[in-house]
Design a protein around this motif. Structure first.
Motif, PDB file in Angstrom:
ATOM      1  N   UNK A 169       0.835  -1.203   0.000  1.00 54.81           N
ATOM      2  CA  UNK A 169       0.000   0.000   0.000  1.00 54.81           C
ATOM      3  C   UNK A 169       0.873   1.257   0.000  1.00 54.81           C
ATOM      4  N   UNK A 170       1.878   1.296   0.869  1.00 54.21           N
ATOM      5  CA  UNK A 170       2.721   2.493   0.987  1.00 54.21           C
ATOM      6  C   UNK A 170       3.639   2.678  -0.217  1.00 54.21           C
ATOM      7  N   UNK A 182      -0.292   6.391  -1.524  1.00 57.36           N
ATOM      8  CA  UNK A 182      -1.348   5.916  -0.622  1.00 57.36           C
ATOM      9  C   UNK A 182      -0.845   5.822   0.808  1.00 57.36           C
ATOM     10  N   UNK A 183      -1.788   5.787   1.761  1.00 55.10           N
ATOM     11  CA  UNK A 183      -1.465   5.651   3.170  1.00 55.10           C
ATOM     12  C   UNK A 183      -2.228   4.491   3.768  1.00 55.10           C
ATOM     13  N   UNK A 184      -1.760   4.019   4.936  1.00 55.13           N
ATOM     14  CA  UNK A 184      -2.370   2.861   5.583  1.00 55.13           C
ATOM     15  C   UNK A 184      -3.025   3.305   6.886  1.00 55.13           C
ATOM     16  N   UNK A 185      -4.325   3.058   7.006  1.00 56.85           N
ATOM     17  CA  UNK A 185      -5.069   3.357   8.224  1.00 56.85           C
ATOM     18  C   UNK A 185      -5.148   2.072   9.039  1.00 56.85           C
ATOM     19  N   UNK A 186      -4.388   2.008  10.138  1.00 58.45           N
ATOM     20  CA  UNK A 186      -4.298   0.768  10.915  1.00 58.45           C
ATOM     21  C   UNK A 186      -5.571   0.515  11.706  1.00 58.45           C
ATOM     22  N   UNK A 187      -5.814  -0.739  11.983  1.00 57.75           N
ATOM     23  CA  UNK A 187      -6.914  -1.122  12.870  1.00 57.75           C
ATOM     24  C   UNK A 187      -6.561  -0.669  14.296  1.00 57.75           C
ATOM     25  N   UNK A 188      -7.538  -0.655  15.185  1.00 58.84           N
ATOM     26  CA  UNK A 188      -7.254  -0.292  16.582  1.00 58.84           C
ATOM     27  C   UNK A 188      -6.225  -1.244  17.185  1.00 58.84           C
ATOM     28  N   UNK A 189      -6.254  -2.509  16.786  1.00 59.62           N
ATOM     29  CA  UNK A 189      -5.160  -3.428  17.073  1.00 59.62           C
ATOM     30  C   UNK A 189      -4.248  -3.354  15.848  1.00 59.62           C
ATOM     31  N   UNK A 197      -6.356   0.690   3.059  1.00 56.79           N
ATOM     32  CA  UNK A 197      -5.410   1.353   2.161  1.00 56.79           C
ATOM     33  C   UNK A 197      -6.145   2.504   1.468  1.00 56.79           C
ATOM     34  N   UNK A 198      -5.765   3.739   1.802  1.00 54.50           N
ATOM     35  CA  UNK A 198      -6.485   4.923   1.333  1.00 54.50           C
ATOM     36  C   UNK A 198      -5.567   5.866   0.557  1.00 54.50           C
ATOM     37  N   UNK A 199      -6.162   6.741  -0.204  1.00 47.67           N
ATOM     38  CA  UNK A 199      -5.396   7.784  -0.891  1.00 47.67           C
ATOM     39  C   UNK A 199      -4.737   8.682   0.150  1.00 47.67           C
ATOM     40  N   UNK A 200      -3.450   8.975  -0.035  1.00 47.85           N
ATOM     41  CA  UNK A 200      -2.730   9.816   0.922  1.00 47.85           C
ATOM     42  C   UNK A 200      -3.161  11.270   0.755  1.00 47.85           C
ATOM     43  N   UNK A 201      -4.005  11.733   1.662  1.00 47.78           N
ATOM     44  CA  UNK A 201      -4.492  13.113   1.621  1.00 47.78           C
ATOM     45  C   UNK A 201      -4.836  13.544   3.032  1.00 47.78           C
TER      46      UNK A 201
END
Length: 574
Positions: free
Chosen positions: A406-407, A413-420, A427-431
Motif C-alpha cells: 500500500x505504501x 497511498x497511506x495505511x489506516x491501521x486497525x485499533x489493534x 489502504x487509502x489515498x494519501x491526503x
C-alpha cells in the motif's frame, strides 16, 4: 584542523578550573564564542523533527521526497559556501566580526523559516542558516584556541565540540516541547534565533583574537587583551611566545614563495608526506559521513516512523535517545582516544557500525515482510473516493495486499491501521482528508512512512547501538587525525580540502537518503551503508596510520619514510 575537535589532555581540565577561577574573563570568552557550536548542533537536530510537521502542513512536501531532502540538505550546501567564505573573512576582517556575521545570518535564516509561507521560502531560510553554520563551525573553535591560555586550550576547544552535541540534544527537547503548540515547526525553527541573538550581544563586548591583531601589527591591542587572559606572572612570557609563533608562521608563508593558492597546492602535492597525510585525512572525513551518521541526525524521527511508530510526538521522543547517546559518546572519546589510539578506536568503531547497520537492515526487512494485510471490507468503510486507486485495481483482479505494498503504491497511498495495529487495516489515498477520517474512526493511526510492526523496538535498539559505536570513534577521531597528519606549512590548505570533502559527503548523504529508501527500500538502504562502512574499514586499515604519542615532526618523519606502511607501528628512534 580549524573547525575540528582539538584533543584535550586530562591535566588541561584541572588547569581549566584553576585558571578560570583566577581569570573569569577566560570562561566568559570561551562560553560566548562556544555558542556557535551550540547553534551548529541545534540546526543539525532541529530539522529532523520540524520536517515531520512541515510535511503535514504542505502537501507538495509530503508527496515529494526530493523536496524533503532539499529542505534538509540546503543548510549543508550553505555551510560549504559559509566555511569557504569564513576562511577569507577570518583572515581579512578578523575572528570576532566573522562570528557576528554568522550570528546575523543565522538569526535572519531562523526568522525567514519561522514566517515562511511556502516551502521555497523555507529553503531560502535553510541556505541562510547554513551559511551561518559553516562560518561558525570553523570560526568559533579558532577564536577560542587563539584567545585561550596554551595549557588549557585543548579543554576550552573541546567544550565547543561538546556544545555541538549539546545543541543537538537541546533541539530534540525543543522539538518535543512544541509538538502540541500551534505552528509547531515554525516555533522549532524560529527559536534558533534566540541563542544567535544572545551570542551577537555577548560578542560585541569581547575583543578580537590577539593572534590576529598581532599578525596585523596591532601589537599593543593584542598585549592588552592577553593581560586580561593570563595571570600577571605569565603575561610577558606568553607575549614573547606569541611573537615567536607569529613570526614563525609568517616565515613559513614566505617559504611558500607567495605563489597563491595554486602555487601552494602544487608544492603540497609535490610532497609525498602531504599526499600520504591528505589521503589519510580526507579518507577519514569522507568515511565519517558515508557510514550514514547524518541519516540518523537529520532523519532520526523519520527512521523511527519507518520502524512502525506513526505518531510525530512519539517519533521525536524516541529520537531523543539517539541524541543523548551521541553527546555521551563525545565525552567518552575525550578520555579514551589517547589510551586506545586513534587508528584502533576508528577500526573498533567501524566494526560496531557494520554490525549495527546489518542489524538495522535485517529489522527493516522483517518489518516489510510481516506488515499487516489490507482489508477490503475495512477499506470500503471509507468510501470509494477514499480508496487507494492502485489497491482498487489490484483487489478487482483478486490480488491481496499488505501495508508495505500500500505504501509503495505509485498513486501515493497511506495505511489506516486497525485499533489493534497488527490486524488488517485500510489502504487509502494519501491526503489530509483521508488522514483526518482515519484518526476520527476510533483509536486508529495513519501510516505513510512505515507499517505497524512488532519488530519496531529492535530498530530502536540497533539505532542506539549504532550511535554508541559511532560517536566515540568515527564521530570525533577523524577531526583529530586531520590536526596531526599535515606538515605545519600546509596545514591550512590541507585542512580546507578535508573540510570541503566532509561537507560535500554530508550533502551527498542528506540529499539522497529518502530517495534511496524509496528506490532500494529501507532495508536495502541500510545494507548499502553497511557495505560502504565495511569498505571504509578496509581502506582505513590500509591507508590511515597511528599517530598516538607522536610529535608533529615524528608524524612527518613516518609519512616520509621509504618503507611506510600505514598498518605498521612506527618507531621514531629506529
Amino acid at each position: 584542523m580549524e573547525g575540528g575537535i582539538h584533543k584535550a589532555e586530562s591535566t588541561e581540565f584541572r588547569d581549566l578550573l584553576y585558571l578560570t577561577s583566577k581569570q573569569p574573563f577566560i570562561l566568559r570568552l570561551a562560553f560566548s564564542a562556544g555558542i556557535g557550536g551550540l547553534l551548529f548542533g541545534y540546526d543539525t537536530g532541529v530539522i529532523s523533527g520540524a520536517l515531520l510537521y512541515i510535511r503535514d502542513d504542505f502537501e507538495e512536501v509530503e508527496k515529494s521526497t526530493v523536496m524533503q531532502e532539499t529542505i534538509v540538505s540546503m543548510a549543508v550546501a550553505g555551510a560549504i559556501v559559509g566555511a569557504g567564505a569564513g576562511g577569507w573573512l577570518n583572515d581579512r576582517f578578523g575572528r570576532r566580526p566573522s562570528i557576528l556575521i554568522a550570528d546575523l545570518l543565522f538569526l535572519a535564516g531562523s526568522m525567514v523559516m519561522c514566517f515562511a509561507p511556502t516551502p521555497a521560502i523555507i529553503i531560502v531560510g535553510r541556505v541562510l542558516v547554513g551559511l551561518g553554520v559553516g562560518m561558525a563551525s570553523m570560526t568559533s573553535p579558532l577564536y577560542i584556541s587563539e584567545a585561550s591560555p596554551a595549557r588549557i586550550r585543548g579543554a576550552l576547544v573541546s567544550t565547543n565540540g561538546l556544545l555541538i552535541t549539546a545543541g543537538q540534544f537541546l533541539s530534540y527537547l525543543i522539538n518535543l516541547a512544541f509538538t502540541k503548540a500551534p505552528g509547531t515547526w515554525r516555533w522549532m525553527l524560529g527559536v534558533a534565533g534566540v541563542p544567535a541573538l544572545v551570542q551577537f550581544v555577548l560578542m560585541l563586548a569581547l575583543p578580537e583574537s590577539p593572534r590576529w591583531l598581532y599578525r596585523k601589527d596591532r601589537k599593543r591591542e593584542a598585549e592588552e587583551i592577553m593581560r586580561k587572559v593570563y595571570p600577571p606572572e605569565e603575561v610577558e612570557a606568553e607575549i614573547e611566545a606569541l611573537r615567536v609563533s607569529v613570526e614563525a608562521d609568517m616565515a613559513q608563508e614566505r617559504s611558500l614563495g607567495g605563489a597563491g593558492l595554486a602555487g601552494t597546492l602544487r608544492k603540497a602535492f609535490g610532497s609525498v608526506v602531504v599526499r600520504r597525510g591528505l589521503t589519510a585525512g580526507v579518507l577519514c572525513q569522507v568515511a565519517q559521513q558515508l557510514v550514514g551518521i547524518n541519516t540518523v541526525m537529520y532523519y532520526s524521527p523519520t527512521i523511527v516512523q519507518l520502524a512502525g511508530f506513526a505518531s510525530n510526538s512519539t517519533a521525536l521522543a524516541l529520537s531523543l535517545v539517539t541524541s543523548g547517546l551521541n553527546a555521551a559518546g563525545s565525552v567518552v572519546s575525550m578520555f579514551f582516544v589517547d589510551k586506545a589510539g586513534r587508528r584502533k578506536l576508528m577500526l573498533l568503531s567501524l566494526t560496531g557500525i557494520v554490525v549495527c547497520l546489518a542489524m538495522l537492515s535485517g529489522v527493516f526487512f522483517a518489518v516489510d515482510s510481516h506488515s499487516p494485510d489490507v482489508s477490503l471490507a475495512g477499506t470500503a468503510l471509507f468510501g470509494a473516493n477514499g480508496t487507494c486507486p492502485d489497491f482498487a485495481l489490484a483487489s478487482a483482479a483478486g490480488a491481496e495486499w499488505t501495508c508495505t505494498q500500500c505504501l509503495r503504491a505509485p498513486s501515493e497511498c497511506g495505511f489506516c491501521a486497525d485499533t489493534d495495529k497488527l490486524l488488517p487495516g485500510a489502504c487509502l489515498t494519501a491526503s489530509d482528508a483521508a488522514r483526518r477520517a482515519c484518526r476520527a474512526a476510533g483509536r486508529r493511526e495513519w501510516y505513510t512512512r512505515g507499517c505497524p510492526s512488532s519488530f519496531g523496538w529492535l530498530a530502536l535498539v540497533a539505532l542506539g547501538a549504532y550511535i554508541v559505536s559511532y560517536s566515540p570513534g568515527m564521530g570525533s577521531v577523524p577531526w583529530l587525525i586531520n590536526s596531526e597528519v599535515y606538515p605545519l606549512r600546509f596545514r591550512g590548505v590541507c585542512g580546507g580540502i578535508a573540510a570541503v570533502a566532509n561537507w560535500t559527503s554530508n550533502l551527498l548523504v542528506t540529499q539522497t537518503f529518502l530517495s534511496l529508501t524509496q528506490a532500494l527500500g529501507t532495508a536495502g538502504t541500510f545494507m548499502l551503508f553497511c557495505g560502504v562502512s565495511a569498505a571504509s574499514f578496509l581502506l582505513l586499515f590500509l591507508l590511515v596510520p597511528e599517530t598516538k604519542g607522536l610529535q608533529f615532526e615524528e608524524v612527518e618523519q613516518m609519512l616520509g619514510s621509504k618503507d611506510y606502511k600505514a598498518w605498521k607501528k612506527f618507531n621514531p628512534k629506529a
